[in-house]
Enzyme design. Structure first.
Site, PDB file in Angstrom:
ATOM      1  N   GLU A 117       4.227   0.670 -18.054  1.00 56.80           N
ATOM      2  CA  GLU A 117       3.168   1.586 -17.261  1.00 56.80           C
ATOM      3  C   GLU A 117       2.772   2.441 -18.294  1.00 56.80           C
ATOM      4  OE1 GLU A 117       2.710   1.722 -13.936  1.00 56.80           O
ATOM      5  OE2 GLU A 117       3.355  -0.173 -14.372  1.00 56.80           O
ATOM      6  N   GLY A 137       9.285   3.888  -5.635  1.00 52.36           N
ATOM      7  CA  GLY A 137       8.684   3.026  -6.516  1.00 52.36           C
ATOM      8  C   GLY A 137       8.343   1.763  -5.792  1.00 52.36           C
ATOM      9  N   ARG A 186      -2.334  11.754  -5.672  1.00 55.68           N
ATOM     10  CA  ARG A 186      -3.345  12.313  -6.538  1.00 55.68           C
ATOM     11  C   ARG A 186      -4.787  12.166  -5.572  1.00 55.68           C
ATOM     12  NH1 ARG A 186      -1.898   7.660 -10.849  1.00 55.68           N
ATOM     13  NH2 ARG A 186      -0.559   6.923  -8.894  1.00 55.68           N
ATOM     14  N   ASN A 189      -6.491   5.587  -6.856  1.00 56.79           N
ATOM     15  CA  ASN A 189      -5.491   6.645  -6.838  1.00 56.79           C
ATOM     16  C   ASN A 189      -6.213   8.053  -6.750  1.00 56.79           C
ATOM     17  OD1 ASN A 189      -3.417   4.760  -7.593  1.00 56.79           O
ATOM     18  ND2 ASN A 189      -3.857   4.734  -9.528  1.00 56.79           N
ATOM     19  N   GLY A 230      -1.118  -0.190 -15.554  1.00 49.60           N
ATOM     20  CA  GLY A 230       0.233  -0.824 -16.333  1.00 49.60           C
ATOM     21  C   GLY A 230      -0.547  -1.758 -17.452  1.00 49.60           C
ATOM     22  N   SER A 243     -44.558  14.342  33.462  1.00 43.65           N
ATOM     23  CA  SER A 243     -43.918  15.083  32.600  1.00 43.65           C
ATOM     24  C   SER A 243     -43.349  16.183  32.983  1.00 43.65           C
ATOM     25  CB  SER A 243     -45.127  15.695  31.622  1.00 43.65           C
ATOM     26  OG  SER A 243     -45.752  14.355  30.936  1.00 43.65           O
TER      27      SER A 243
HETATM   28  C1  UD1 Z   1       0.890   0.301 -10.025  1.00 42.13           C
HETATM   29  C2  UD1 Z   1       1.522  -0.497 -10.875  1.00 42.13           C
HETATM   30  C3  UD1 Z   1       0.676  -0.405 -12.266  1.00 42.13           C
HETATM   31  C4  UD1 Z   1      -0.776  -1.260 -12.073  1.00 42.13           C
HETATM   32  C5  UD1 Z   1      -1.383  -0.431 -10.692  1.00 42.13           C
HETATM   33  C6  UD1 Z   1      -2.539  -1.278 -10.271  1.00 42.13           C
HETATM   34  C7  UD1 Z   1       3.960  -0.121 -10.790  1.00 42.13           C
HETATM   35  C8  UD1 Z   1       5.074   0.665 -11.406  1.00 42.13           C
HETATM   36  N1  UD1 Z   1       2.884   0.275 -11.520  1.00 42.13           N
HETATM   37  O1  UD1 Z   1       0.776   1.350 -10.542  1.00 42.13           O
HETATM   38  O2  UD1 Z   1       1.410  -1.303 -13.297  1.00 42.13           O
HETATM   39  O3  UD1 Z   1      -1.672  -1.218 -13.100  1.00 42.13           O
HETATM   40  O4  UD1 Z   1      -0.501  -0.272  -9.811  1.00 42.13           O
HETATM   41  O5  UD1 Z   1      -3.129  -0.486  -9.587  1.00 42.13           O
HETATM   42  O6  UD1 Z   1       4.168  -0.866  -9.783  1.00 42.13           O
HETATM   43  N2  UD1 Z   1       4.298   2.109  -2.997  1.00 42.13           N
HETATM   44  C9  UD1 Z   1       5.151   2.130  -1.993  1.00 42.13           C
HETATM   45  N3  UD1 Z   1       6.341   2.707  -2.168  1.00 42.13           N
HETATM   46  C10 UD1 Z   1       6.707   3.410  -3.049  1.00 42.13           C
HETATM   47  C11 UD1 Z   1       5.628   3.402  -4.292  1.00 42.13           C
HETATM   48  C12 UD1 Z   1       4.638   2.892  -4.131  1.00 42.13           C
HETATM   49  O7  UD1 Z   1       5.005   1.458  -0.877  1.00 42.13           O
HETATM   50  O8  UD1 Z   1       7.875   3.924  -3.292  1.00 42.13           O
HETATM   51  C13 UD1 Z   1       2.849   1.422  -2.707  1.00 42.13           C
HETATM   52  C14 UD1 Z   1       1.668   2.805  -2.660  1.00 42.13           C
HETATM   53  O9  UD1 Z   1       1.287   3.057  -1.343  1.00 42.13           O
HETATM   54  C15 UD1 Z   1       0.704   2.006  -3.487  1.00 42.13           C
HETATM   55  C16 UD1 Z   1       1.197   0.798  -4.316  1.00 42.13           C
HETATM   56  O10 UD1 Z   1       2.526   0.668  -3.773  1.00 42.13           O
HETATM   57  O11 UD1 Z   1      -0.351   1.230  -2.400  1.00 42.13           O
HETATM   58  C17 UD1 Z   1       1.065   1.083  -5.795  1.00 42.13           C
HETATM   59  O12 UD1 Z   1       1.637   2.404  -6.083  1.00 42.13           O
HETATM   60  P1  UD1 Z   1       0.968   3.557  -6.958  1.00 42.13           P
HETATM   61  O13 UD1 Z   1       2.053   4.559  -7.125  1.00 42.13           O
HETATM   62  O14 UD1 Z   1      -0.317   3.588  -6.642  1.00 42.13           O
HETATM   63  O15 UD1 Z   1       1.200   2.719  -8.378  1.00 42.13           O
HETATM   64  P2  UD1 Z   1       0.401   3.042  -9.717  1.00 42.13           P
HETATM   65  O16 UD1 Z   1       0.648   4.080 -10.298  1.00 42.13           O
HETATM   66  O17 UD1 Z   1      -0.989   2.873  -9.452  1.00 42.13           O
HETATM   67 CA    CA Z   2      -2.326   2.346  -7.578  1.00 37.93          CA
END
Ligand code: UD1
Ligand code: CA
Length: 458
Positions: free
Chosen positions: A153, A76, A15, A226, A138, A403
């Protein structure tokens, strides 16, 4: 405190629509993942593991000395934790899990979250926030007596759950052993086909383990970034927090919305920051100094009582009571002695301007050493580059550079020596001498009169 931490920083951050991984985006000059790791370290956590994946080399590059673990496929947040805890095998006690995209958490909040879990003897304490716009986060589910039962979520919400305004901040303190024992229960059965860390809450509950939630006192602290809109919001929150701290510590900030001070900057007492001032990196400013308006200082040291107006200073040192600008550029290695002056349209690079010396107007000073009490006249320039190499210029104590002098380096102008205005100085000027390089001026008498007659004859 013997807690450990896992920082999730492997996601791409689709995003953001960026070539950079999301957590490498900067707030006040510092990447989000660095801000998170700094907060964790300041909370007293000694063992930190960062999960990297998307463009891992970029993220690793931001964290020299930190332990990073590669999550090859980003399946995830739950999968990221499964990957990360392999580097923490046998860990017991508290394990913080944080997102690299939640950059404003304070060490104090993290310490309180750890205590909340330890005092409750719970398997997990999660940090929640009540927010006006819960969209995208979430949501926290609670039962009739208010106990947390799970997290849903945003994409998986049932219509009647949309109005829940308590959100998951993505910040948790787990009992490490309980997490390790139950994490294999996660499955990718949801809208995104991902392993959600958030499902752990329900799994731990189902296993009869304690779950507690700690709502944050300051929702600004838990902004998850995000999009670039949220990046700007987070920047604003950090700007306000930092400026407020400095103001309470005795700094005048004329318009706090128009002063951007990075987290690593130190400011003395009675410093004044005028509007459109940007202080980045490890800049430090001594007592009573006035910076701005319209100034940007990066990794620059400013002495007490100095005045900097409309200037750009990068890796420079400005002595006590020195003045810079308006419209000056101090480049790396510029060092100004006590009470020195670098004035209007002056650029200084890798040079020392001695105590009380002045370079007031329209000059370029590069690779030069200027002694104390010297004066460099308007328009004077060190010609330090011969097209291939750089050469040094020395200007002795008390020297007076007329100068528009061109000082063709390597060259030395002695102590108390003088150069004539407009001279191109290619040879050393001895102490106390006048260096003059100028063709004789002639007067052609009656010139204007003759020109007029010639025009009349046409
Ligand atoms: C996540 C939470 C959500 C919460 C929000 C808060 C989950 C499923 N959801 O959603 O409940 O409200 O954060 O900001 O956890 N990342 C990894 N590996 C992966 C996926 C993500 O390292 O495979 C890291 C990303 O780099 C990021 C963090 O985890 O720093 C959160 O991931 P992101 O995709 O931003 O989750 P949200 O959709 O914001
Ligand atoms: Ca996030």
């Amino acid at each position: 405190m013997s807690a450990a931490a896992l920082v999730l920083a492997a996601g791409e951050g689709t995003r953001m629509k960026s070539h950079l991984p999301k957590v490498a985006h900067r707030i006040l000059g510092v990447s989000m993942v660095e801000l998170v790791v700094d907060a964790v370290r300041s909370a007293g956590v000694n063992r930190v593991v960062v999960v990297v994946g998307h463009r891992a080399e970029v993220v690793r590059g931001l964290l020299p000395g930190e332990t990073c673990v590669l999550q090859e496929q980003q399946l995830g947040t739950g999968h990221a934790v499964m990957t990360g805890i392999r580097a923490l095998e046998g860990l017991t006690g508290s394990l913080l899990v944080l997102s690299g995209d939640t950059p404003l958490l304070t060490p104090d909040t993290l310490r309180r979250l750890i205590s909340a879990r330890e005092e409750a003897g719970a398997a997990v304490a999660l940090l929640t926030a009540h927010v006006r716009e819960p969209g995208g986060y979430g949501r926290i589910l609670r039962d009739a007596v208010g106990a947390v039962t799970g997290i849903v979520e945003d994409r998986d919400l049932a219509p009647e759950q949309r109005d829940i305004d308590e959100v998951n901040t993505g910040t948790y303190c787990f009992d490490a052993a309980a997490l390790a024992a139950h994490i294999h229960k996660l499955t990718p059965e949801n809208a995104q086909r991902e392993y959600y860390l958030t499902d752990m809450i329900a799994h731990l509950r189902a296993g009869g383990l304690g779950v507690v939630a700690m709502p944050t006192e300051d929702p600004g602290e838990t902004i998850g970034v995000n999009t670039r809109v949220q990046l700007a919001e987070a920047s604003k929150v950090l700007q306000r927090r930092i400026n407020r701290r400095h103001m309470l510590d005795g700094v005048t900030i004329t318009d706090p919305d128009l002063a951007w001070v990075a987290p690593g900057v130190t400011l003395g007492r009675d410093v004044v920051l005028e509007p459109m001032t940007f202080l980045y990196g490890s800049t430090s400013v001594g007592d009573r100094a006035v910076i701005g308006p319209n100034s940007r200082l990066t990794n620059t040291e400013v002495g007490a009582g100095a005045v900097i107006d409309s200037a750009v200073c990068v890796s420079a040192r400005v002595g006590e009571e020195a003045t810079v600008g308006p419209m000056a550029y101090l480049r790396p290695g510029a060092v100004l002695g006590r009470g020195a002056k670098v004035g209007t349209y002056v650029e200084v690079k890798k040079s020392t301007v001695g105590e009380g010396s002045k370079v007031p107007h329209l000059s370029y000073i590069g690779d030069a050493t200027i002694g104390a009490r010297a004066n460099v006249g308007a328009g004077s320039i060190t010609c330090n580059f011969d097209g291939t190499r750089k050469h040094p210029t020395f200007i002795g104590e008390g020297a007076f550079i007329g100068s528009d002098t061109m000082l063709v380096a390597p060259v030395r102008v002695g102590e108390d020596a003088v150069t004539g205005a407009g001279s191109v100085i290619t040879r050393d000027v001895p102490d106390g001498a006048l260096g003059l390089e100028r063709s004789e001026q002639r007067a052609i008498e009656g010139y204007t009169e003759r020109k007029k007659h010639a025009a009349d004859d046409d």
